[in-house]
Design a protein around this motif. Structure first.
Motif, mmCIF file in Angstrom:
data_model
loop_
_atom_site.group_PDB
_atom_site.id
_atom_site.type_symbol
_atom_site.label_atom_id
_atom_site.label_comp_id
_atom_site.label_asym_id
_atom_site.label_seq_id
_atom_site.Cartn_x
_atom_site.Cartn_y
_atom_site.Cartn_z
ATOM 1 N N GLY A 234 0.833 -1.349 -0.054
ATOM 2 C CA GLY A 234 -0.405 -0.529 -0.348
ATOM 3 C C GLY A 234 0.821 1.547 -0.170
ATOM 4 O O GLY A 234 0.160 2.808 -0.316
ATOM 5 N N LEU A 235 2.301 1.431 1.345
ATOM 6 C CA LEU A 235 2.450 2.581 0.881
ATOM 7 C C LEU A 235 3.289 3.068 0.118
ATOM 8 O O LEU A 235 4.577 3.828 -0.392
ATOM 9 N N MET A 236 3.925 1.415 -1.285
ATOM 10 C CA MET A 236 4.266 1.735 -2.103
ATOM 11 C C MET A 236 3.687 1.813 -3.976
ATOM 12 O O MET A 236 4.305 2.809 -3.861
ATOM 13 N N MET A 237 2.451 1.521 -3.788
ATOM 14 C CA MET A 237 1.392 1.910 -4.824
ATOM 15 C C MET A 237 0.951 3.049 -5.134
ATOM 16 O O MET A 237 0.612 3.958 -5.757
ATOM 17 N N LEU A 238 0.207 3.454 -3.820
ATOM 18 C CA LEU A 238 -0.482 4.810 -3.423
ATOM 19 C C LEU A 238 0.188 5.465 -3.940
ATOM 20 O O LEU A 238 -0.510 6.487 -3.861
ATOM 21 N N PRO A 239 0.901 5.675 -3.302
ATOM 22 C CA PRO A 239 1.939 6.786 -3.523
ATOM 23 C C PRO A 239 2.057 7.563 -4.843
ATOM 24 O O PRO A 239 2.249 9.009 -5.072
ATOM 25 N N ALA A 240 2.917 6.089 -5.240
ATOM 26 C CA ALA A 240 3.204 6.495 -6.820
ATOM 27 C C ALA A 240 2.012 6.848 -7.445
ATOM 28 O O ALA A 240 2.216 7.620 -8.858
ATOM 29 N N VAL A 241 1.037 6.255 -6.990
ATOM 30 C CA VAL A 241 -0.461 6.515 -8.091
ATOM 31 C C VAL A 241 -0.360 7.437 -8.028
ATOM 32 O O VAL A 241 -1.153 8.842 -8.846
ATOM 33 N N ALA A 242 -0.604 8.319 -6.609
ATOM 34 C CA ALA A 242 -1.158 9.969 -6.278
ATOM 35 C C ALA A 242 -0.109 10.998 -6.610
ATOM 36 O O ALA A 242 -0.571 11.978 -7.605
ATOM 37 N N ALA B 130 1.405 10.647 4.369
ATOM 38 C CA ALA B 130 -0.267 9.871 4.946
ATOM 39 C C ALA B 130 1.039 8.843 6.408
ATOM 40 O O ALA B 130 -0.420 8.463 7.096
ATOM 41 N N GLY B 131 2.419 8.641 6.451
ATOM 42 C CA GLY B 131 2.655 8.444 7.397
ATOM 43 C C GLY B 131 1.897 9.590 9.243
ATOM 44 O O GLY B 131 1.697 8.955 10.043
ATOM 45 N N ILE B 132 2.647 10.976 8.884
ATOM 46 C CA ILE B 132 2.344 11.520 9.757
ATOM 47 C C ILE B 132 0.604 11.403 10.056
ATOM 48 O O ILE B 132 0.390 11.491 11.060
ATOM 49 N N ILE B 133 -0.374 11.289 8.947
ATOM 50 C CA ILE B 133 -1.504 11.631 9.010
ATOM 51 C C ILE B 133 -2.515 10.705 10.220
ATOM 52 O O ILE B 133 -2.505 10.233 10.304
ATOM 53 N N GLY B 134 -1.191 8.899 9.289
ATOM 54 C CA GLY B 134 -1.520 7.848 9.713
ATOM 55 C C GLY B 134 -1.357 7.519 10.655
ATOM 56 O O GLY B 134 -2.878 7.406 11.638
ATOM 57 N N LEU B 135 -0.352 7.811 10.986
ATOM 58 C CA LEU B 135 -0.012 8.161 12.736
ATOM 59 C C LEU B 135 -0.755 8.889 13.520
ATOM 60 O O LEU B 135 -1.382 8.553 14.720
ATOM 61 N N ASN B 136 -1.515 9.899 12.884
ATOM 62 C CA ASN B 136 -1.959 10.643 14.457
ATOM 63 C C ASN B 136 -3.637 9.883 14.565
ATOM 64 O O ASN B 136 -4.033 10.408 15.364
ATOM 65 N N ILE B 137 -4.471 9.809 13.165
ATOM 66 C CA ILE B 137 -5.496 9.850 13.851
ATOM 67 C C ILE B 137 -5.219 7.918 14.416
ATOM 68 O O ILE B 137 -6.289 8.384 15.325
ATOM 69 N N SER B 138 -4.454 7.579 14.710
ATOM 70 C CA SER B 138 -4.082 6.556 14.549
ATOM 71 C C SER B 138 -3.530 6.570 16.454
ATOM 72 O O SER B 138 -4.508 5.586 16.841
ATOM 73 N N PHE B 139 -3.202 7.327 16.832
ATOM 74 C CA PHE B 139 -2.702 7.680 18.183
ATOM 75 C C PHE B 139 -4.434 8.179 19.360
ATOM 76 O O PHE B 139 -4.379 7.809 20.098
ATOM 77 N N HIS B 140 -4.955 9.205 18.137
ATOM 78 C CA HIS B 140 -5.790 9.403 19.010
ATOM 79 C C HIS B 140 -6.518 8.743 19.116
ATOM 80 O O HIS B 140 -7.815 9.022 19.923
ATOM 81 N N LEU C 55 -4.689 3.563 4.653
ATOM 82 C CA LEU C 55 -5.739 5.255 4.247
ATOM 83 C C LEU C 55 -5.778 6.598 3.827
ATOM 84 O O LEU C 55 -6.155 6.681 3.244
ATOM 85 N N SER C 56 -4.585 6.446 5.114
ATOM 86 C CA SER C 56 -4.204 7.662 4.184
ATOM 87 C C SER C 56 -3.722 7.778 3.478
ATOM 88 O O SER C 56 -4.591 9.002 2.811
ATOM 89 N N ALA C 57 -3.174 7.117 3.113
ATOM 90 C CA ALA C 57 -2.732 7.285 1.868
ATOM 91 C C ALA C 57 -3.570 7.255 0.770
ATOM 92 O O ALA C 57 -3.736 7.890 -0.303
#
Length: 293
Positions: free
Chosen positions: A213-221, A243-253, A264-266
């Motif tokens: 997911g972290l390989m293909m979604l950023p590439a297509v975006a 995506a890493g920053i957003i996803g980790l923040n959402i996961s933490f909170h 999913l953030s990606a």
């Protein structure tokens, strides 16, 4: 409480206050550095689903490493690397010596590998262990795993720099490369090696099912923001970072699983890029010339 304080608590505070969040963020950034350019090349070579197949193919090797050493990331990563390379080479051999296309041979091998991997883990481990292997534990990344991910990302960037021109030529015009005496097969194998290595790095943190997911979604975006190959690679890295920053923040909170949240953030960034990117649908509609009356 001021808006600045609220913004700080929602975005930066988790990384400042907790070491496991900082390690997870560094892992995401390192993954983005290596996986972003590799994902762009996979997309341009129309091998996106091959990347997904390869992410499943590493599972038996990871499962054998789990049986031998438990949840040891180095052992599981080494096993995944060996089996992933074996599947890549065997799939290429089948497609070049028979009438079966490469995507079909990859599908055959990866389905076999996925089933074998799940069976191997289930022989010794519990359902919790299987979930750890399949979906990763990025918040449990330790220093050794960070060194491994950073080493793979560094090796990827160095090797891409060394073989960039022939690899791009093999990607866009393999016939010309063969005509001038280029070793297209060698560069194809090296590229598959980079794919497997980065999937192993992603598996360390996101699991075998989420690594691609972290390989293909950023590439297509990135395709919606840049037209040049270097621009797409750089954009893919930035999307992976974000995506890493957003996803980790959402996961933490919210307390939800980190790996799927990052992917999913990606996906969300991909959707926004599709709509509002430089080459997105909204920009194209607005830039259409109006018919003169």
């Amino acid at each position: 409480m001021s808006l600045v304080t609220m913004a700080y608590d929602a975005t930066l505070a988790p990384f400042v206050e907790f070491g496991f969040m900082r390690r997870a963020l560094v892992a995401c950034m390192a993954l983005g550095l290596g996986s972003g350019p590799v994902g762009v090349l996979l997309m341009l070579r129309r091998m996106s689903l091959v990347g997904d197949a390869m992410s499943h193919a590493v599972l038996p090797g990871a499962a054998v490493g789990f049986l031998v050493a438990g949840l040891s990331l180095p052992a599981m990563g080494l096993g995944g690397l060996i089996v992933g390379l074996a599947v890549a080479l065997l799939s290429g051999l089948v497609s070049r010596t028979t009438a079966v296309r490469e995507d079909a041979s990859f599908a055959s091998f990866y389905l076999t590998s996925l089933a074998a991997g799940v069976l191997i883990v289930s022989l010794k481990g519990s359902s919790v262990d299987l979930l750890h292997v399949l979906f990763g534990t990025i918040l449990a990344i330790d220093q050794n795993a960070l060194y491994l991910i950073a080493g793979i990302s560094s090796l990827t960037l160095v090797l891409l720099a060394l073989i960039y021109r022939p690899l791009v030529m093999e990607c866009f015009d393999p016939g010309f490369l063969r005509a001038v005496g280029g070793r297209g097969l060698l560069y194809h194998v090296l590229f598959l090696l980079l794919v497997v290595l980065n999937l192993v790095a992603g598996f360390q943190s996101l699991g075998t099912l989420m690594a691609v997911g972290l390989m293909m979604l950023p590439a297509v975006a990135a395709r919606f923001w840049a037209v040049s190959l270097p621009g797409m690679m750089f954009s893919a890295m930035l999307v992976a970072f974000l995506a890493g920053i957003i996803g980790l923040n959402i996961s933490f909170h919210t307390g939800v699983a980190s790996g799927p949240t990052i992917v999913l953030s990606a996906s969300g960034i991909y959707l926004l890029s599709f709509l509002f990117g430089r080459l997105g649908i909204v920009r194209q509609r607005l830039s259409r010339p109006h018919l003169a009356g």
